[in-house]
Design an enzyme around this catalytic site. Structure first.
Site, mmCIF file in Angstrom:
data_model
loop_
_atom_site.group_PDB
_atom_site.id
_atom_site.type_symbol
_atom_site.label_atom_id
_atom_site.label_comp_id
_atom_site.label_asym_id
_atom_site.label_seq_id
_atom_site.Cartn_x
_atom_site.Cartn_y
_atom_site.Cartn_z
ATOM 1 N N ASP A 181 0.886 -0.118 0.080
ATOM 2 C CA ASP A 181 0.956 -0.011 1.538
ATOM 3 C C ASP A 181 0.972 -1.398 2.193
ATOM 4 O O ASP A 181 0.672 -2.400 1.566
ATOM 5 C CB ASP A 181 -0.254 0.792 2.037
ATOM 6 C CG ASP A 181 -0.006 1.467 3.370
ATOM 7 O OD1 ASP A 181 1.125 1.392 3.888
ATOM 8 O OD2 ASP A 181 -0.949 2.095 3.887
ATOM 9 N N ASP A 235 5.697 5.756 8.478
ATOM 10 C CA ASP A 235 4.841 6.777 9.091
ATOM 11 C C ASP A 235 5.514 7.520 10.233
ATOM 12 O O ASP A 235 5.252 7.247 11.402
ATOM 13 C CB ASP A 235 3.577 6.093 9.640
ATOM 14 C CG ASP A 235 2.785 5.383 8.553
ATOM 15 O OD1 ASP A 235 2.994 5.670 7.366
ATOM 16 O OD2 ASP A 235 1.949 4.543 8.914
ATOM 17 N N GLU A 272 -4.566 9.203 -2.451
ATOM 18 C CA GLU A 272 -4.772 7.949 -1.707
ATOM 19 C C GLU A 272 -6.208 7.489 -1.780
ATOM 20 O O GLU A 272 -6.502 6.301 -1.728
ATOM 21 C CB GLU A 272 -4.520 8.183 -0.208
ATOM 22 C CG GLU A 272 -3.127 8.296 0.246
ATOM 23 C CD GLU A 272 -3.049 8.039 1.744
ATOM 24 O OE1 GLU A 272 -2.147 7.299 2.130
ATOM 25 O OE2 GLU A 272 -3.882 8.575 2.519
ATOM 26 N N HIS A 294 2.416 14.524 1.882
ATOM 27 C CA HIS A 294 1.345 13.659 2.398
ATOM 28 C C HIS A 294 0.495 14.543 3.301
ATOM 29 O O HIS A 294 1.025 15.337 4.074
ATOM 30 C CB HIS A 294 1.954 12.490 3.187
ATOM 31 C CG HIS A 294 0.998 11.348 3.419
ATOM 32 N ND1 HIS A 294 -0.259 11.501 3.934
ATOM 33 C CD2 HIS A 294 1.151 10.005 3.204
ATOM 34 C CE1 HIS A 294 -0.850 10.313 4.019
ATOM 35 N NE2 HIS A 294 -0.023 9.397 3.586
ATOM 36 N N GLU A 306 3.109 -5.871 6.377
ATOM 37 C CA GLU A 306 3.652 -6.309 7.676
ATOM 38 C C GLU A 306 2.662 -7.097 8.517
ATOM 39 O O GLU A 306 3.015 -7.587 9.584
ATOM 40 C CB GLU A 306 4.067 -5.085 8.518
ATOM 41 C CG GLU A 306 4.881 -4.035 7.805
ATOM 42 C CD GLU A 306 4.003 -3.037 7.069
ATOM 43 O OE1 GLU A 306 2.789 -3.285 6.987
ATOM 44 O OE2 GLU A 306 4.532 -2.049 6.572
ATOM 45 N N ARG A 354 -11.561 6.932 6.727
ATOM 46 C CA ARG A 354 -10.597 5.909 6.308
ATOM 47 C C ARG A 354 -10.792 5.633 4.822
ATOM 48 O O ARG A 354 -11.858 5.867 4.268
ATOM 49 C CB ARG A 354 -10.806 4.605 7.091
ATOM 50 C CG ARG A 354 -10.750 4.728 8.620
ATOM 51 C CD ARG A 354 -9.326 4.794 9.131
ATOM 52 N NE ARG A 354 -8.537 3.644 8.721
ATOM 53 C CZ ARG A 354 -8.392 2.525 9.424
ATOM 54 N NH1 ARG A 354 -8.996 2.402 10.584
ATOM 55 N NH2 ARG A 354 -7.638 1.529 8.982
ATOM 56 N N LEU A 355 -9.754 5.101 4.199
ATOM 57 C CA LEU A 355 -9.870 4.749 2.782
ATOM 58 C C LEU A 355 -10.785 3.535 2.644
ATOM 59 O O LEU A 355 -10.907 2.724 3.554
ATOM 60 C CB LEU A 355 -8.488 4.436 2.197
ATOM 61 C CG LEU A 355 -7.444 5.553 2.357
ATOM 62 C CD1 LEU A 355 -6.127 5.132 1.727
ATOM 63 C CD2 LEU A 355 -7.936 6.865 1.748
ATOM 64 N N TRP A 380 -11.221 0.113 1.105
ATOM 65 C CA TRP A 380 -10.222 -0.854 0.626
ATOM 66 C C TRP A 380 -10.817 -1.809 -0.418
ATOM 67 O O TRP A 380 -10.815 -3.024 -0.250
ATOM 68 C CB TRP A 380 -9.628 -1.619 1.809
ATOM 69 C CG TRP A 380 -8.821 -0.742 2.735
ATOM 70 C CD1 TRP A 380 -8.753 0.617 2.746
ATOM 71 C CD2 TRP A 380 -7.949 -1.168 3.787
ATOM 72 N NE1 TRP A 380 -7.905 1.068 3.737
ATOM 73 C CE2 TRP A 380 -7.396 -0.018 4.393
ATOM 74 C CE3 TRP A 380 -7.578 -2.415 4.278
ATOM 75 C CZ2 TRP A 380 -6.509 -0.070 5.466
ATOM 76 C CZ3 TRP A 380 -6.684 -2.482 5.361
ATOM 77 C CH2 TRP A 380 -6.159 -1.316 5.933
ATOM 78 N N ARG A 433 6.719 0.645 2.185
ATOM 79 C CA ARG A 433 7.424 0.808 3.461
ATOM 80 C C ARG A 433 7.870 -0.549 3.993
ATOM 81 O O ARG A 433 8.866 -0.674 4.680
ATOM 82 C CB ARG A 433 6.529 1.488 4.496
ATOM 83 C CG ARG A 433 5.267 0.740 4.826
ATOM 84 C CD ARG A 433 4.465 1.399 5.962
ATOM 85 N NE ARG A 433 3.523 0.427 6.508
ATOM 86 C CZ ARG A 433 2.715 0.635 7.532
ATOM 87 N NH1 ARG A 433 2.710 1.814 8.142
ATOM 88 N NH2 ARG A 433 1.910 -0.297 7.966
ATOM 89 N N GLU A 467 4.443 -2.864 12.313
ATOM 90 C CA GLU A 467 4.315 -1.416 12.410
ATOM 91 C C GLU A 467 5.585 -0.901 13.103
ATOM 92 O O GLU A 467 6.124 -1.575 13.987
ATOM 93 C CB GLU A 467 3.094 -1.041 13.248
ATOM 94 C CG GLU A 467 1.763 -1.172 12.518
ATOM 95 C CD GLU A 467 1.509 -0.021 11.550
ATOM 96 O OE1 GLU A 467 2.288 0.949 11.537
ATOM 97 O OE2 GLU A 467 0.530 -0.103 10.799
#
Lengths: 671, 671
Positions: A396, A463, A278, A528, A399, A291-292, A294, A446, A143
């Site tokens: 997305d 972000d 999204e 966004h 990381e 939240r999305l 997943w 990203r 992040e």
């Protein structure tokens, strides 16, 4: 690369550049052992090293080997060699191969010659500093941090509540590759944790937490030439399709109502290239907010009849984009399918390793397993996304690979962590390729690491906070574009208005407008809603902001002929669309100091207003050209700073007198 | 200490304790080179090390030398030795002498054996942690920090505005000496920056930024015995005079009016031992507020006719105390005198090195110059302070020696920095001794280092924040007393109510009262108006607080017979008055976990309420004794936790049934 044995050591030259100088009393190579402590907190890492041994390999014995050299290195003449360096060269690339001659070492340091006044660039997508000199940059995808500046209250709160504040060097996309103003580039071929340390007088120090495979060197006559070398080395993006540049990608995420909201943009006269939802796969409510969900398939409840609606939108020339990441929530259907097939990374006990994302747990699809990759490419991206009609998505994350799980290929996750974004990018790229949609479908990432260039068609700056802060605001999107661009990432863009709203930090109309007017002069405009859509201003909620945005999308669309030429240049030479001033003006040393303005192609100079409350703006114009102020038509001789009126709606943009696109630029004034 | 050669190494034993184990594959000794970066910001240091070499000295060759051993250490059998360790022993002390056998090394690491469950104590006056195990403690005298906890807003603000937030290990008084629960102590004889690192499994690592002279080891049958060994090694304080224990030292600093204010304490029935006026030498106004005038002589304007007033107070049995530090402001008379005599440390240009203390500059009296010391002792402390009638003072600072000045003795200031508090303490002690006032005059210091024990009659816990915070509030005065006490500092005390009020943090009546009722059960009670007297509540400004304070001073006075016996014990055995529970209860392992309660002598257990809003308090009582609750008379068998009522005015205090001082303790209930 030329090796010249010297008394008590050797020198390495890249053409006439002394790159590495080793002497018994000033060794350039060190070998050692370390015991690192790495703790992950939702993508933020707390990393500490305990170096138990660091041996200067003072004794060097170079000998001829074929066309090149082989150098044995030992702590002293009395000791056997602990390391071999092999110097080889191929057209355009020199290499220093690294081989341990003894077991048990896991730390490697190499010093390259530093010159007074030398500038260094790259290091992946760096968000705070374009010029890396004088600072230290750990290479570990994570992040990027919230605030990224230990003196700000937001950073403090983010650290306090989630160890998430970050620092200047935190980035989703590190890459142990740098360009020097001495017109050479160095790349460390490794996936281990590494550090580029440019703080020392007389030398740069590269540190690697493993034996790197090799260090690669590239010398060219110009920095632009080096960037081509980087693009040749790391891969080229497909040409960005026209549709992605002909208007804005409008990000909305309030279910099917997003389609209605989109009409407000259209009615306001915005050039809209795509609707990006999204939340296409649904949402879940948590105590942190919505939240999305997943589980990467269309949500029939949140988006009824989505396939038809996408097709209808398509008939109007508007694409539909979605969202995906490499995790599957354990209460979703795909999780069960993947688990049954054994496609998840596992824990000590051999069961699915679950990662806590905040009131829901996810499996990590194991991209070291070719079957798992194929399944994700075909079943998830192919069937659920591409066949539904998606023309792109945010790919997305990447990381978060934990360092304590078990992977199918048996590799140490500490050595796979940095590579994960590249594997993730490759999965996306192959899925697109399998449907023959390469160059048409646009996904954006990203996260990155060496080699992401070959897979990711469009970098997104991650972000940012919804503010004008130096280390986490608008300006970092510029630094990110320029640093990643020098490593061969031609296309870059960012969330218009920023993303992260925490601790009372809220979007202002001014911020959205300043960001939009910068984005008009980047490859892609995309909005966004941010992490807290309801608390924050949205473009469509303010007439003036919407009108400003719409105008900027028209300006962006009008640039298509010019962007098209830059796209050809990207394909041919690997040059990024956003370039540091020095890219075309190396001889003008003052250009090296500019991190907050850029050339948009050779013919346009953009100096976004990245501070609040400004109505005039000062920027530097490179020598040797005459620059035309876009809005006033006033001309300025390059070679000095200029100050121009810069009210909202008139971002400081200049074009090069004599440009073949002069008419195109002139026309923007009337939009 | 016994050395036993072993295959590929050697072992060192202290009686039956394996203290150090060296094997080729697990070396215990490392030699290296480092380049430190040290920046000072008003006593706060930003320190970073760049270790360029760390050589495990894997090859050890021990050989007999007289009664002891001499061990040659080299990186490998093929190399000549780089270091010699000499093992010697004298009654009660074993030593490991360290000698570099090659030039150019400035880093030394030594690993001692760590056992599972081992507890470590000492490290100087540690404010956050009594048990050092699991943490790393740099040894460098400095400001202790404001907040000392990176998760608190005060620490953040202090860091942001002045790099002054500090951390758990920052202390005015570090000392590279520790006691182990294995009943041995180790002391590193060095003045260089050092680190005690107790984070590792299997070993403790000592790091020194120089070759230390030696490591000393002490083994005894008990921890109390080790403390005596520490006191024997580092020096004993003179007996604390009765006057200092017979009442409170009242700190006031509003000029001559302080004398009038003092009467309010007397009238409220407080036992007053002394009036302490920091501002006796005058003040200056700065934009930061009122500061003391650092020219150590009575201010005729702020304190007219001071000598007479001191004498008058003395006739009533009340002493007068002042303030001094090792700096002289450049607009004071003493500065001119010292500069003319060449008594200041100098800069590169050979002129007086001036230190900025915030709108005024000061010279640093050079205590490596015996003439400068004598001048300060006689002219400043002798004539200006003792001859005026002062019975004591705060001997402030000692931590600020800059590392870039030139000293008379030519020593590297980086090696003098830690020693400076000891030199400063010695100047004060000699000045007192010259007037024959040792054991009568009491000065108190916050700064220290190895050996300060021989000079400083009374440690003061430094500048706590005016709050109940874990790392900078009331409780840290307990941790400071206990950790420093184990190293032979018998007498400790703190500012009642704390000192540092910044960023809106203000004293509450509760805080003052909780602090006062703890202080009643420490060697000395002393109040302080704090850094911002006007914004903060003062004891005399609130009737209830004043009455509570007065009662506590009477309780303190009533303890004199008991304290007198503890004072004898301190003189005889070097035992501190405040002792960790395990001091007399080693066999009760739970005692090792208690950091926030203490034995006040063997017969009293004090568990101060160090959190806000509490009316009941839980503490652990050691096994094998019956404990009488001071206020209720209720008895408790030791060996478990007890919870007692603890309203303000009834601090949780217990005494040991069967104590010879039972009547004295019983009597406290009626005060």
């Amino acid at each position: 690369m030329r090796c010249e044995p010297a008394d008590g050591g050797f020198d390495l030259f890249l053409d006439d550049r002394l790159i590495l100088s080793h002497r018994r009393e000033a060794p350039a190579v060190f070998l050692g052992r370390g015991e690192e402590r790495m703790a992950m907190y939702r993508g933020n890492f707390d990393i500490e090293d305990y170096v138990t041994a660091r041996l200067p390999l003072a004794d060097a014995a170079p000998s001829r080997q074929g066309d090149g050299w082989r150098i044995a290195l030992a702590p002293s003449p009395a000791e056997p060699p602990l390391l071999w360096l092999t110097v080889t060269a191929e057209p355009g690339r020199s290499m220093l191969r690294v081989e341990a001659a003894a077991p048990g070492f896991n730390r490697f340091w190499l010093r390259l010659v530093a010159e007074e006044g030398e500038r260094l660039f790259g290091g992946g997508e760096q968000m705070s500093y374009l010029d890396l000199s004088g600072r230290r940059f750990p290479m570990w995808t994570s992040e990027p941090g919230v605030g990224r500046d230990k003196t700000t209250a937001i950073t403090f709160e983010a650290d306090r509540t989630g160890r998430a504040g970050g620092d200047y060097f935190n980035t989703n996309y590190p890459q142990p590759t740098f360009l020097s103003s001495r017109r050479y580039a160095a790349h460390v071929e490794t996936t281990a944790y590494a550090v580029l340390d440019f703080r020392h007088r007389g030398f740069h120090e590269i540190e690697v937490w493993a034996m790197p495979e090799r260090i690669e060197f590239f010398a060219r006559g110009s920095i632009a030439g080096l960037v081509t070398a980087m693009a040749d080395r790391f891969g080229r993006q497909p040409k960005l399709p026209d549709w992605a540049m002909e208007g804005a990608i409008v990000g909305l995420k309030h279910g099917a109502a997003s389609f209605d909201t989109l009409e407000r943009y259209v009615e306001a006269g915005a050039a809209v290239s795509a609707l990006w939802c999204e939340d296409w796969s649904g949402v879940r409510e948590t105590s942190f907010g919505t939240r999305l969900f997943w589980d990467w398939q269309a949500s029939g409840t949140r988006y009824p009849d989505l396939k038809r609606r996408i097709a209808e939108l398509g008939e109007r020339g508007i694409r539909f984009l979605g969202y995906v990441n490499p995790y599957l929530c354990d209460d979703g259907a795909l999780f069960r399918e993947a688990e049954a097939k054994g496609y998840f990374a596992t824990n000590e006990a051999g069961r699915t390793h679950l990662v806590d994302f905040g009131e829901f747990d996810c499996g990590v699809v194991d991209f070291t397993d070719p079957d798992a990759c194929r399944w994700f490419e075909e079943r998830v991206i192919g069937e659920n996304m591409l066949d539904l009609g998606l023309s792109g998505w945010m790919a997305d994350f990447g990381e978060y690979l934990p360092i304590d799980l078990h992977l199918k290929n048996g590799a140490d996750p500490r050595l796979m962590h940095n590579l994960w974004p590249v594997l993730w990018g490759a999965v996306n790229a192959r899925a697109v390729e399998k449907r023959g949609r390469t160059g048409d479908v646009v996904f954006f990432m990203r996260a990155g690491y060496s080699g992401i260039q070959a897979h990711c068609p469009l970098v997104w700056a991650g972000d940012q906070s919804v503010d004008f802060s130096r280390h986490d605001g608008l300006v970092t999107a510029i630094v990110g574009a320029l640093s990643s661009g020098l490593l061969g990432n031609a296309y870059h863009h960012s969330d218009i208005g920023g993303y992260t709203s925490l601790f009372g930090n809220l979007r202002t109309p001014e911020l959205i407008m300043r960001w939009a007017e910068m984005a008009a002069f980047t490859p892609v405009m995309r909005s966004h809603e941010g992490n807290r859509p309801k608390q924050n201003l949205q473009i469509h909620e303010d007439g003036a902001v919407l009108a400003h945005f719409a105008r900027m999308t028209r300006i962006h669309r009008a640039l298509l002929p010019y962007l098209s030429s830059l796209r050809d240049e990207a394909a041919e030479k690997g040059w990024p669309l956003q370039r540091p001033l020095f890219f075309h003006h190396e001889e003008d040393r003052r250009c090296f100091e500019v991190f907050d303005a850029y050339l948009f192609g050779r013919d346009m100079l953009v100096a976004p207003v990245w501070k609040a409350g400004e109505t005039r703006w000062t920027t530097y114009l490179p020598q040797g050209e005459t620059w035309v102020h876009l809005w006033s038509g006033e001309t300025f001789a390059g070679g000095g700073e200029v100050t121009v009126e810069a009210p909202i709606g008139a971002p400081p943009v200049f074009w090069r007198q004599g440009s073949a696109f002069a008419a195109c630029f002139e026309a923007l004034r009337r939009l």
